[in-house]
Design a protein around this motif. Structure first.
Motif, PDB file in Angstrom:
ATOM      1  N   ASP A   1       0.798  -1.226   0.000  1.00  0.00           N
ATOM      2  CA  ASP A   1       0.000   0.000   0.000  1.00  0.00           C
ATOM      3  C   ASP A   1       0.831   1.277   0.000  1.00  0.00           C
ATOM      4  OD1 ASP A   1      -2.654  -1.178   0.102  1.00  0.00           O
ATOM      5  OD2 ASP A   1      -2.098  -1.865   2.099  1.00  0.00           O
ATOM      6  N   GLY A   2       2.168   1.165  -0.020  1.00  0.00           N
ATOM      7  CA  GLY A   2       2.974   2.378  -0.039  1.00  0.00           C
ATOM      8  C   GLY A   2       4.161   2.310   0.896  1.00  0.00           C
ATOM      9  N   THR A   3       4.495   3.448   1.478  1.00  0.00           N
ATOM     10  CA  THR A   3       5.719   3.547   2.271  1.00  0.00           C
ATOM     11  C   THR A   3       5.459   3.905   3.730  1.00  0.00           C
ATOM     12  OG1 THR A   3       5.981   5.867   1.601  1.00  0.00           O
ATOM     13  CG2 THR A   3       7.110   4.206   0.273  1.00  0.00           C
ATOM     14  N   LYS A   4       4.225   3.685   4.203  1.00  0.00           N
ATOM     15  CA  LYS A   4       3.934   3.945   5.612  1.00  0.00           C
ATOM     16  C   LYS A   4       4.473   2.819   6.481  1.00  0.00           C
ATOM     17  CE  LYS A   4       0.123   7.065   6.522  1.00  0.00           C
ATOM     18  NZ  LYS A   4      -1.150   7.192   7.257  1.00  0.00           N
ATOM     19  N   ASN A   5       5.157   3.199   7.551  1.00  0.00           N
ATOM     20  CA  ASN A   5       5.667   2.226   8.498  1.00  0.00           C
ATOM     21  C   ASN A   5       4.517   1.699   9.351  1.00  0.00           C
ATOM     22  OD1 ASN A   5       7.590   0.757  10.117  1.00  0.00           O
ATOM     23  ND2 ASN A   5       9.098   2.328   9.623  1.00  0.00           N
ATOM     24  N   GLY A   6       4.801   0.832  10.295  1.00  0.00           N
ATOM     25  CA  GLY A   6       3.761   0.255  11.142  1.00  0.00           C
ATOM     26  C   GLY A   6       3.991   0.564  12.609  1.00  0.00           C
ATOM     27  N   ASN A   7       2.918   0.607  13.373  1.00  0.00           N
ATOM     28  CA  ASN A   7       3.012   0.863  14.812  1.00  0.00           C
ATOM     29  C   ASN A   7       1.812   0.241  15.506  1.00  0.00           C
ATOM     30  OD1 ASN A   7       3.803   2.254  17.354  1.00  0.00           O
ATOM     31  ND2 ASN A   7       1.943   3.429  16.992  1.00  0.00           N
TER      32      ASN A   7
ATOM     33  N   ASP B   1      10.802  17.513  23.762  1.00  0.00           N
ATOM     34  CA  ASP B   1      12.191  17.060  23.755  1.00  0.00           C
ATOM     35  C   ASP B   1      12.382  15.997  22.680  1.00  0.00           C
ATOM     36  OD1 ASP B   1      11.026  14.768  24.785  1.00  0.00           O
ATOM     37  OD2 ASP B   1      11.929  14.937  26.766  1.00  0.00           O
ATOM     38  N   VAL B   2      13.613  15.500  22.572  1.00  0.00           N
ATOM     39  CA  VAL B   2      13.953  14.518  21.526  1.00  0.00           C
ATOM     40  C   VAL B   2      13.027  13.308  21.604  1.00  0.00           C
ATOM     41  CG1 VAL B   2      15.730  12.879  20.779  1.00  0.00           C
ATOM     42  CG2 VAL B   2      16.360  15.239  21.332  1.00  0.00           C
ATOM     43  N   TRP B   3      12.780  12.830  22.819  1.00  0.00           N
ATOM     44  CA  TRP B   3      11.910  11.675  23.030  1.00  0.00           C
ATOM     45  C   TRP B   3      10.497  11.950  22.521  1.00  0.00           C
ATOM     46  CZ3 TRP B   3      11.536   6.700  23.837  1.00  0.00           C
ATOM     47  CH2 TRP B   3      10.459   6.150  24.504  1.00  0.00           C
ATOM     48  N   GLY B   4       9.918  13.049  22.985  1.00  0.00           N
ATOM     49  CA  GLY B   4       8.551  13.369  22.604  1.00  0.00           C
ATOM     50  C   GLY B   4       8.391  13.572  21.112  1.00  0.00           C
ATOM     51  N   LYS B   5       9.321  14.270  20.482  1.00  0.00           N
ATOM     52  CA  LYS B   5       9.251  14.496  19.039  1.00  0.00           C
ATOM     53  C   LYS B   5       9.304  13.177  18.273  1.00  0.00           C
ATOM     54  CE  LYS B   5      11.338  19.107  18.916  1.00  0.00           C
ATOM     55  NZ  LYS B   5      12.554  19.870  18.552  1.00  0.00           N
ATOM     56  N   SER B   6      10.190  12.278  18.717  1.00  0.00           N
ATOM     57  CA  SER B   6      10.313  10.997  18.011  1.00  0.00           C
ATOM     58  C   SER B   6       9.015  10.206  18.090  1.00  0.00           C
ATOM     59  CB  SER B   6      11.479  10.179  18.577  1.00  0.00           C
ATOM     60  OG  SER B   6      11.211   9.667  19.881  1.00  0.00           O
ATOM     61  N   LEU B   7       8.341  10.250  19.242  1.00  0.00           N
ATOM     62  CA  LEU B   7       7.079   9.533  19.398  1.00  0.00           C
ATOM     63  C   LEU B   7       6.008  10.102  18.469  1.00  0.00           C
ATOM     64  CD1 LEU B   7       6.889   9.220  23.302  1.00  0.00           C
ATOM     65  CD2 LEU B   7       7.748   7.528  21.660  1.00  0.00           C
ATOM     66  N   MET B   8       5.878  11.431  18.478  1.00  0.00           N
ATOM     67  CA  MET B   8       4.855  12.062  17.658  1.00  0.00           C
ATOM     68  C   MET B   8       5.126  11.853  16.171  1.00  0.00           C
ATOM     69  SD  MET B   8       2.523  13.269  19.590  1.00  0.00           S
ATOM     70  CE  MET B   8       1.671  14.173  18.305  1.00  0.00           C
ATOM     71  N   ASP B   9       6.377  11.966  15.767  1.00  0.00           N
ATOM     72  CA  ASP B   9       6.728  11.768  14.353  1.00  0.00           C
ATOM     73  C   ASP B   9       6.357  10.366  13.889  1.00  0.00           C
ATOM     74  OD1 ASP B   9       7.711  14.330  14.112  1.00  0.00           O
ATOM     75  OD2 ASP B   9       9.818  13.769  14.348  1.00  0.00           O
ATOM     76  N   ILE B  10       6.653   9.372  14.717  1.00  0.00           N
ATOM     77  CA  ILE B  10       6.350   7.988  14.348  1.00  0.00           C
ATOM     78  C   ILE B  10       4.847   7.772  14.297  1.00  0.00           C
ATOM     79  CG2 ILE B  10       6.448   5.590  15.170  1.00  0.00           C
ATOM     80  CD1 ILE B  10       9.284   6.230  16.209  1.00  0.00           C
ATOM     81  N   TYR B  11       4.138   8.237  15.318  1.00  0.00           N
ATOM     82  CA  TYR B  11       2.693   8.012  15.361  1.00  0.00           C
ATOM     83  C   TYR B  11       1.982   8.625  14.157  1.00  0.00           C
ATOM     84  CZ  TYR B  11      -2.120   7.854  16.882  1.00  0.00           C
ATOM     85  OH  TYR B  11      -3.469   7.605  16.924  1.00  0.00           O
ATOM     86  N   LEU B  12       2.348   9.850  13.833  1.00  0.00           N
ATOM     87  CA  LEU B  12       1.629  10.567  12.771  1.00  0.00           C
ATOM     88  C   LEU B  12       2.035  10.127  11.369  1.00  0.00           C
ATOM     89  CD1 LEU B  12       1.566  14.175  14.292  1.00  0.00           C
ATOM     90  CD2 LEU B  12      -0.270  12.473  14.251  1.00  0.00           C
ATOM     91  N   SER B  13       3.133   9.404  11.235  1.00  0.00           N
ATOM     92  CA  SER B  13       3.568   8.958   9.907  1.00  0.00           C
ATOM     93  C   SER B  13       3.372   7.456   9.690  1.00  0.00           C
ATOM     94  CB  SER B  13       5.051   9.306   9.698  1.00  0.00           C
ATOM     95  OG  SER B  13       5.872   8.603  10.619  1.00  0.00           O
ATOM     96  N   SER B  14       2.758   6.771  10.655  1.00  0.00           N
ATOM     97  CA  SER B  14       2.617   5.309  10.580  1.00  0.00           C
ATOM     98  C   SER B  14       1.189   4.877  10.319  1.00  0.00           C
ATOM     99  CB  SER B  14       3.091   4.666  11.894  1.00  0.00           C
ATOM    100  OG  SER B  14       4.445   4.911  12.134  1.00  0.00           O
ATOM    101  N   THR B  15       1.045   3.637   9.859  1.00  0.00           N
ATOM    102  CA  THR B  15      -0.238   2.958   9.917  1.00  0.00           C
ATOM    103  C   THR B  15      -0.359   2.404  11.327  1.00  0.00           C
ATOM    104  OG1 THR B  15      -0.227   2.337   7.583  1.00  0.00           O
ATOM    105  CG2 THR B  15      -1.607   1.035   9.055  1.00  0.00           C
ATOM    106  N   ASN B  16      -1.286   2.946  12.098  1.00  0.00           N
ATOM    107  CA  ASN B  16      -1.406   2.546  13.493  1.00  0.00           C
ATOM    108  C   ASN B  16      -2.384   1.380  13.620  1.00  0.00           C
ATOM    109  OD1 ASN B  16       0.291   4.596  14.886  1.00  0.00           O
ATOM    110  ND2 ASN B  16      -1.102   5.986  13.833  1.00  0.00           N
ATOM    111  N   TYR B  17      -1.869   0.271  14.094  1.00  0.00           N
ATOM    112  CA  TYR B  17      -2.656  -0.935  14.285  1.00  0.00           C
ATOM    113  C   TYR B  17      -3.110  -0.957  15.742  1.00  0.00           C
ATOM    114  CZ  TYR B  17      -3.327  -5.967  15.225  1.00  0.00           C
ATOM    115  OH  TYR B  17      -3.821  -7.181  15.614  1.00  0.00           O
ATOM    116  N   TYR B  18      -4.429  -0.991  15.965  1.00  0.00           N
ATOM    117  CA  TYR B  18      -4.953  -0.960  17.329  1.00  0.00           C
ATOM    118  C   TYR B  18      -5.333  -2.352  17.835  1.00  0.00           C
ATOM    119  CZ  TYR B  18      -5.030   4.055  16.588  1.00  0.00           C
ATOM    120  OH  TYR B  18      -4.653   5.351  16.324  1.00  0.00           O
TER     121      TYR B  18
END
Length: 471
Positions: free
Chosen positions: A334-340, A397-414
């Protein structure tokens, strides 16, 4: 006699003070029935992982705009059972509860004793979802589209998305920077990096092998989603037949984690932190903070959960890496979205809540961009299941930014399906281990045997699934 009575009274008072002193900080132990003319709005949430500082902060902001209301937060680690019992009985009901179990949310939303298909337990929130939150956007516009399949039951909404999570592999940010190590983008790069890190005299990877799943289910789900893409993910969650357990993505995810846990350097040294196989989550997280391993399998709750311990290590900084791609082309069908793998938790209003209208308005207030930002700030960068449109998180901070970047750019599996076999706990993403994921993954092994052993786990899953489909 008077002296004896006075002594007894003093002893009783001391005992009461001792009990009060033992009450966990931040937990409301009473009902706050002080009569100051304000309406009490009781909000009870599951506390473990992210605490309730976020709730206290949002409550304070809400009270500034609603001076006639006092929000009373309550949180503890057993809140799920408390909430379920209260909602089912209708007694002692608070105005807002968190539900972390999708099965509890489904059952309270759909079924009742009359069997008419509608619950008598939770307030329907359809009107809230069509309410403008800000800038012409309704609540329905602002939540993560992938979450709608979870929160919407038979076309109706009975809950508001609460917490999301980012799970996978975190790394010691300062250590990587000091050593000049690049964050791996593929699994092949990850395996090579593990050899490099071990060569520098540091354990590459830690995980909590002393608990049944070792957070490995989260990692497996993210890798599966990454490789499968949304189309195959949705096909799996539809559970039309046991054939979905033959998806190649599951085989590849099994193989990748097996190689992580059993990998060794060319001279035979393990990639795993010594003793990690017997550590619980707190022990291995402390080892990671102390710098005993460069990377750790875990989730976005780390800094909140370890806040007291981190006070001893003020210079420690970590970040979550996007999951290294199994496919070297860094894409899926489906493209280039990572998974989370994220959370499927919700906030609900019981149908018989004393202050239903005020509770629904509080949920609306929580969904504004300012309060989403406040939530993320107070939980160490953790998101809620929203699109975060218009939310500026650049000051995290670095931690928070990394979390938000991953969440908003991923296919989130619940990880939720309302198909009966799944809802009743018969079908899961992983079946082979029968609850002992750590042992299952450690049977895969490195090198040439990994793919064959991973295939055996897939075959076992398929066999178990066939049995449930025949019920």
């Amino acid at each position: 006699m008077k002296k004896k009575i006075l002594c007894i009274v003093c002893m009783l008072l001391c005992a009461l003070f001792a009990i009060g002193a033992c009450a966990p900080a931040g937990v409301v132990t009473g009902d706050d029935d002080e009569d100051d003319g304000r309406t009490r709005l009781y909000v009870s949430v599951y506390k473990a992982g992210f605490g309730i500082d976020w709730l206290t902060a949002i409550a304070a902001e809400y009270e500034k705009e609603n001076t006639d209301i006092k929000v009373v937060p309550q949180g503890d680690a057993t809140m799920e059972g408390t909430a379920q019992a209260a909602i089912e009985s209708g007694e002692g009901t608070r105005d807002i509860y968190s539900l972390t179990s999708s099965a509890n949310y489904y059952n309270n939303s759909v079924f009742d004793e009359d069997g008419d298909g509608y619950s008598d337990r939770l307030a329907c929130l359809d009107e809230l979802y069509q309410t403008e939150i800000e800038n012409g956007k309704t609540l329905e516009d602002l939540i993560d589209p992938n979450f709608k399949n979870i929160v919407q039951i038979n076309g109706h909404y009975y809950g508001v998305p609460w917490n999301a999570a980012v799970t996978g592999i975190m790394y010691n940010y300062n250590m990587f920077k000091e050593k000049g190590w690049n964050v791996p983008t593929t699994m092949d790069e990850f395996y090579a990096l593990c050899d490099t890190i071990r060569g520098a005299g540091i354990a590459p990877l830690g995980y909590c092998g002393g608990i049944a799943d070792g957070y490995l289910f989260n990692l497996f789900a993210g890798l599966y989603t990454q490789y499968a893409g949304e189309t195959n993910l949705n096909e799996f969650l539809a559970f039309e037949s046991a054939e979905v357990y033959k998806q190649e993505a599951r085989l590849k995810a099994y193989e990748a984690i097996g190689r992580m846990l059993t990998g060794t350097t060319p001279d035979g040294r393990s990639w795993i932190l010594d003793g990690a196989q017997g550590m619980d989550h707190l022990a291995v997280q402390r080892a990671f903070i102390r710098g005993e391993c460069a990377m750790l399998i875990g989730g976005s709750w780390l800094k909140t959960e370890m806040s007291a311990y981190l006070e001893e290590y003020p210079n420690f900084e970590c970040a979550m890496m996007p999951l290294p791609w199994i496919n070297p082309e860094k894409s899926n069908p489906d493209g280039t979205k990572n998974g989370n793998l994220s959370d499927a938790t919700v906030l609900v209003v019981p149908k018989n809540a004393a202050h239903k209208d005020q509770a629904i308005d509080f949920l609306r207030f929580m969904s504004t961009s300012e309060m989403l930002k406040l939530y993320t700030d107070k939980t160490g960068g953790n998101p809620r299941p929203f699109t975060y449109e218009g939310v500026d998180y650049s000051d995290l901070d670095v931690w928070g930014k990394s979390l938000m970047d991953i969440y908003l750019s991923s296919t989130n599996y619940y990880g939720v399906s309302y198909v009966e076999n799944f809802r009743l706990g018969r079908l899961k993403l992983i079946l082979a281990s029968d609850g002992t994921l750590v042992d299952a993954f450690n049977t895969i092994g490195p090198g040439k045997t990994a793919l064959q052993n991973a295939q055996e786990l897939v075959n076992s899953d398929y066999t178990i699934a066939q049995q449930y489909f025949s019920i």
